[in-house]
Design an enzyme around this catalytic site. Sequence first.
Site, PDB file in Angstrom:
ATOM      1  N   ASP A  13       0.874  -1.160   0.000  1.00  0.00           N
ATOM      2  CA  ASP A  13       0.000   0.000   0.000  1.00  0.00           C
ATOM      3  C   ASP A  13       0.922   1.224   0.000  1.00  0.00           C
ATOM      4  OD1 ASP A  13      -2.303   1.661   0.475  1.00  0.00           O
ATOM      5  OD2 ASP A  13      -1.740   1.710   2.595  1.00  0.00           O
ATOM      6  N   LEU A  14       0.399   2.387  -0.311  1.00  0.00           N
ATOM      7  CA  LEU A  14       1.242   3.595  -0.343  1.00  0.00           C
ATOM      8  C   LEU A  14       1.026   4.490   0.882  1.00  0.00           C
ATOM      9  CD1 LEU A  14       3.117   5.624  -1.842  1.00  0.00           C
ATOM     10  CD2 LEU A  14       1.051   6.546  -2.910  1.00  0.00           C
ATOM     11  N   ASP A  15      -0.195   5.049   0.975  1.00  0.00           N
ATOM     12  CA  ASP A  15      -0.474   6.051   2.011  1.00  0.00           C
ATOM     13  C   ASP A  15      -0.392   5.423   3.397  1.00  0.00           C
ATOM     14  OD1 ASP A  15      -1.065   8.065   0.082  1.00  0.00           O
ATOM     15  OD2 ASP A  15      -3.078   7.251  -0.164  1.00  0.00           O
ATOM     16  N   THR A  21       1.500  10.016   3.870  1.00  0.00           N
ATOM     17  CA  THR A  21       0.436  10.813   3.236  1.00  0.00           C
ATOM     18  C   THR A  21      -0.925  10.529   3.870  1.00  0.00           C
ATOM     19  OG1 THR A  21       0.741   9.156   1.534  1.00  0.00           O
ATOM     20  CG2 THR A  21       1.335  11.410   0.949  1.00  0.00           C
ATOM     21  N   LYS A  49      -9.206   5.028   6.084  1.00  0.00           N
ATOM     22  CA  LYS A  49      -7.940   4.558   5.502  1.00  0.00           C
ATOM     23  C   LYS A  49      -8.217   3.433   4.506  1.00  0.00           C
ATOM     24  CE  LYS A  49      -4.752   6.067   9.046  1.00  0.00           C
ATOM     25  NZ  LYS A  49      -3.808   5.687  10.117  1.00  0.00           N
ATOM     26  N   SER A 120      -2.240   0.848  -4.414  1.00  0.00           N
ATOM     27  CA  SER A 120      -2.814   1.969  -3.665  1.00  0.00           C
ATOM     28  C   SER A 120      -4.182   2.333  -4.221  1.00  0.00           C
ATOM     29  CB  SER A 120      -1.896   3.189  -3.771  1.00  0.00           C
ATOM     30  OG  SER A 120      -2.558   4.326  -3.248  1.00  0.00           O
ATOM     31  N   ALA A 121      -5.098   2.649  -3.320  1.00  0.00           N
ATOM     32  CA  ALA A 121      -6.441   3.077  -3.725  1.00  0.00           C
ATOM     33  C   ALA A 121      -6.455   4.531  -4.196  1.00  0.00           C
ATOM     34  CB  ALA A 121      -7.401   2.920  -2.544  1.00  0.00           C
ATOM     35  N   LYS A 151     -10.941  -1.752  -2.059  1.00  0.00           N
ATOM     36  CA  LYS A 151     -10.600  -2.522  -0.861  1.00  0.00           C
ATOM     37  C   LYS A 151     -11.796  -2.429   0.089  1.00  0.00           C
ATOM     38  CE  LYS A 151      -5.753  -1.052  -1.251  1.00  0.00           C
ATOM     39  NZ  LYS A 151      -4.645  -0.254  -0.679  1.00  0.00           N
ATOM     40  N   GLU A 175       0.123  -3.289   4.568  1.00  0.00           N
ATOM     41  CA  GLU A 175      -0.986  -2.334   4.685  1.00  0.00           C
ATOM     42  C   GLU A 175      -1.025  -1.667   6.052  1.00  0.00           C
ATOM     43  OE1 GLU A 175      -3.600  -0.897   3.498  1.00  0.00           O
ATOM     44  OE2 GLU A 175      -3.879  -1.728   1.501  1.00  0.00           O
ATOM     45  N   ASP A 176      -1.615  -0.463   6.080  1.00  0.00           N
ATOM     46  CA  ASP A 176      -1.864   0.196   7.368  1.00  0.00           C
ATOM     47  C   ASP A 176      -3.364   0.359   7.634  1.00  0.00           C
ATOM     48  OD1 ASP A 176      -2.336   2.172   5.410  1.00  0.00           O
ATOM     49  OD2 ASP A 176      -2.041   3.751   6.906  1.00  0.00           O
TER      50      ASP A 176
END
Length: 223
Positions: A13-15, A21, A49, A120-121, A151, A175-176
């Site tokens: 995942d990114l953020d 971010t 999130k 990433s979403a 997701k 993932e977070d």
Amino acid sequence: MDKAISLQAVIFDLDGVITDTAEYHYQAWKAISDELGISFSREFNENLKGVSRIDSLKLLLGQASPPLAYSNEEMEQLANRKNQLYQELIKKVTPADLLPGIPEFIADLKRNGVKIGLASASKNALVVVQRLGVESDFDIIVDVTKLKHNKPDPEIFLTAAASLGVDPRRCIGVEDAVAGVNAIKAANMFAVAIGDRTAFPNADVILPDTAQLNLGDLAKRFS
Ligand code: BG6
Ligand code: MG
């Protein structure tokens, strides 16, 4: 890393995983909420999130008391304004904003021939990875605009694995977000959650922060 290990790809995942971010998404939604007079806590923000922009707005409006009714056009305008605020905030992202341990973990994956994907979403994902200077580290960056489901549907992780040519069972997802961890598990992957120990009942491994990402350790747990 042990060559016998069957791990073939790590899909990030990114953020909130590669960079913080997630904080900028929070700040932008907080500004919109304040304008609308809707209370917006960090605790409630956890529910947003991994959730798409428009679905996040719907969750936020659902918090209003008494309930506020908005037309689709008004909701689109609000979502666009949130995005403008967010895009303003991410202008300051630089390579120094990679979260602790991420550059070393990515380097270790490359040294060991483990493929690297981004799931990433966010429709802003490409801009963010470019600002971070890590675009070329990813073997695949899933284009979220081409997907049908958000997701916790596994589509984004399955798309990443298929593009990498890797069996999902040979992948780790990082993932977070609870929705993200559930997407990883629904894709039949090994889920690493970053965050609170108690927040991710479905994760295979929970790490308090990205500095704890270690390929050797994860590969052992994975096998
Ligand atoms: C996810 C974030 O990565 O992307 C969510 O966790 C965000 O908070 C979603 O809503 C969509 O992002 P964007 O940039 O397309 O509004
Ligand atoms: Mg995230």
